[in-house]
Design a protein around this motif. Structure first.
Motif, short mmCIF file in Angstrom:
data_model
loop_
_atom_site.label_atom_id
_atom_site.label_comp_id
_atom_site.label_asym_id
_atom_site.label_seq_id
_atom_site.Cartn_x
_atom_site.Cartn_y
_atom_site.Cartn_z
N SER A 81 0.84 -1.20 0.00
CA SER A 81 0.00 0.00 0.00
C SER A 81 0.88 1.25 0.00
N GLY A 82 0.24 2.37 -0.29
CA GLY A 82 0.95 3.65 -0.24
C GLY A 82 1.44 3.99 1.15
N ARG A 83 0.74 3.51 2.17
CA ARG A 83 1.19 3.72 3.54
C ARG A 83 2.58 3.13 3.72
N ASP A 84 2.80 1.93 3.16
CA ASP A 84 4.09 1.28 3.27
C ASP A 84 5.17 2.01 2.47
N VAL A 85 4.78 2.60 1.35
CA VAL A 85 5.73 3.42 0.57
C VAL A 85 6.15 4.62 1.41
N ASN A 86 5.19 5.27 2.08
CA ASN A 86 5.52 6.40 2.96
C ASN A 86 6.49 5.99 4.06
N THR A 87 6.26 4.82 4.64
CA THR A 87 7.16 4.32 5.69
C THR A 87 8.57 4.16 5.14
N ALA A 88 8.68 3.61 3.93
CA ALA A 88 10.00 3.41 3.31
C ALA A 88 10.67 4.75 2.98
N ILE A 89 9.88 5.71 2.52
CA ILE A 89 10.43 7.05 2.24
C ILE A 89 10.97 7.65 3.55
N ALA A 90 10.17 7.56 4.61
CA ALA A 90 10.58 8.13 5.91
C ALA A 90 11.85 7.47 6.43
N ALA A 91 12.01 6.17 6.16
CA ALA A 91 13.18 5.44 6.63
C ALA A 91 14.35 5.52 5.65
N LYS A 92 14.20 6.27 4.56
CA LYS A 92 15.22 6.39 3.52
C LYS A 92 15.56 5.03 2.92
N GLY A 93 14.53 4.17 2.83
CA GLY A 93 14.71 2.83 2.27
C GLY A 93 14.51 2.76 0.77
N ILE A 94 13.92 3.80 0.16
CA ILE A 94 13.75 3.87 -1.29
C ILE A 94 14.04 5.29 -1.75
N ASP A 95 14.36 5.41 -3.04
CA ASP A 95 14.64 6.71 -3.63
C ASP A 95 13.43 7.26 -4.38
N PHE A 96 12.62 6.37 -4.95
CA PHE A 96 11.41 6.74 -5.68
C PHE A 96 10.32 5.77 -5.27
N GLY A 97 9.06 6.22 -5.33
CA GLY A 97 7.98 5.32 -4.98
C GLY A 97 6.68 5.70 -5.65
N ALA A 98 5.85 4.69 -5.86
CA ALA A 98 4.53 4.89 -6.46
C ALA A 98 3.48 4.75 -5.38
N LEU A 99 2.59 5.73 -5.30
CA LEU A 99 1.49 5.65 -4.36
C LEU A 99 0.35 6.53 -4.83
N GLY A 100 -0.78 6.38 -4.20
CA GLY A 100 -1.98 7.11 -4.57
C GLY A 100 -2.06 8.48 -3.93
N THR A 101 -3.12 9.19 -4.26
CA THR A 101 -3.27 10.57 -3.80
C THR A 101 -3.46 10.68 -2.30
N VAL A 102 -4.17 9.75 -1.68
CA VAL A 102 -4.37 9.83 -0.23
C VAL A 102 -3.04 9.65 0.51
N PRO A 103 -2.27 8.57 0.25
CA PRO A 103 -0.99 8.45 0.95
C PRO A 103 -0.04 9.62 0.63
N ALA A 104 -0.08 10.13 -0.60
CA ALA A 104 0.77 11.29 -0.93
C ALA A 104 0.35 12.50 -0.09
N SER A 105 -0.94 12.71 0.06
CA SER A 105 -1.43 13.82 0.89
C SER A 105 -1.03 13.64 2.34
N VAL A 106 -1.14 12.41 2.84
CA VAL A 106 -0.73 12.11 4.22
C VAL A 106 0.77 12.38 4.37
N GLY A 107 1.56 11.95 3.40
CA GLY A 107 3.01 12.16 3.46
C GLY A 107 3.38 13.63 3.45
N ILE A 108 2.73 14.39 2.58
CA ILE A 108 3.01 15.83 2.51
C ILE A 108 2.61 16.50 3.82
N ALA A 109 1.42 16.15 4.33
CA ALA A 109 0.95 16.74 5.59
C ALA A 109 1.85 16.36 6.76
N SER A 110 2.48 15.19 6.68
CA SER A 110 3.38 14.72 7.74
C SER A 110 4.79 15.26 7.60
#
Length: 161
Positions: free
Chosen positions: A84-113
């Motif tokens: 899920s996009g939630r897991d992509v956000n977790t990986a971004i936060a942990a610097k585990g990936i450089d690029f990721g695909a996710l939907g608009t809701v997880p992207a909004s959550v990530g930006i807001a966070s």
């Protein structure tokens, strides 16, 4: 004038992924905060980590054809699957990936966070194509009373529910 390899990668990914997020570059300075990212001098990373989800989107075609591998033969391209996009956000936060695909809701959550990424491309707006599934016998919201409902927190499915 030939394109730089980074521009080619961003173009490939932007053309084939619903939302591309970069955790490599600070928005204010453009400097690298990730050891696998491109440096301010323009050198290429030794490794490029791309997060994807197994959903019907063109990024799977780009992965299957090895387009990033062909564009960056000197870098090790790693594809990492997420549920899920939630897991992509977790990986971004942990610097585990450089690029990721996710939907608009997880992207909004990530930006807001305050996650350190930039939205590069949105392929489509799902709109009416979005749906939830339920077991037989569930025909309305009222039929959910007393039942357990599961969805990944902070995902498009969570928002839809």
């Amino acid at each position: 004038m030939p394109l730089k390899r980074r521009e080619i990668l961003l173009g490939l990914l932007g053309a084939s992924v619903p939302v591309i997020l970069s955790s490599c570059v600070s928005e204010k300075t453009g400097s690298s905060s990730n050891p696998s990212s491109t440096t301010a001098t323009g050198t290429l990373p030794a490794r490029i980590r791309i997060g994807y989800q197994v959903i019907p989107n063109p990024e799977l075609l780009a992965k299957a054809l090895g387009l990033a591998d062909k564009a960056f033969p000197d870098a090790k391209v790693e594809y990492i699957s997420f549920d899920s996009g939630r897991d992509v956000n977790t990986a971004i936060a942990a610097k585990g990936i450089d690029f990721g695909a996710l939907g608009t809701v997880p992207a909004s959550v990530g930006i807001a966070s305050g996650l350190p990424y930039q939205v590069y491309f949105i392929l489509d707006v799902i709109g009416a194509a979005e749906a939830l599934i339920a077991k037989k016998g569930i025909k309305s919201i009222a039929d959910l009373k007393g039942k357990k409902v599961a969805t990944p927190f902070g995902s498009t499915a969570h928002f839809s529910l």
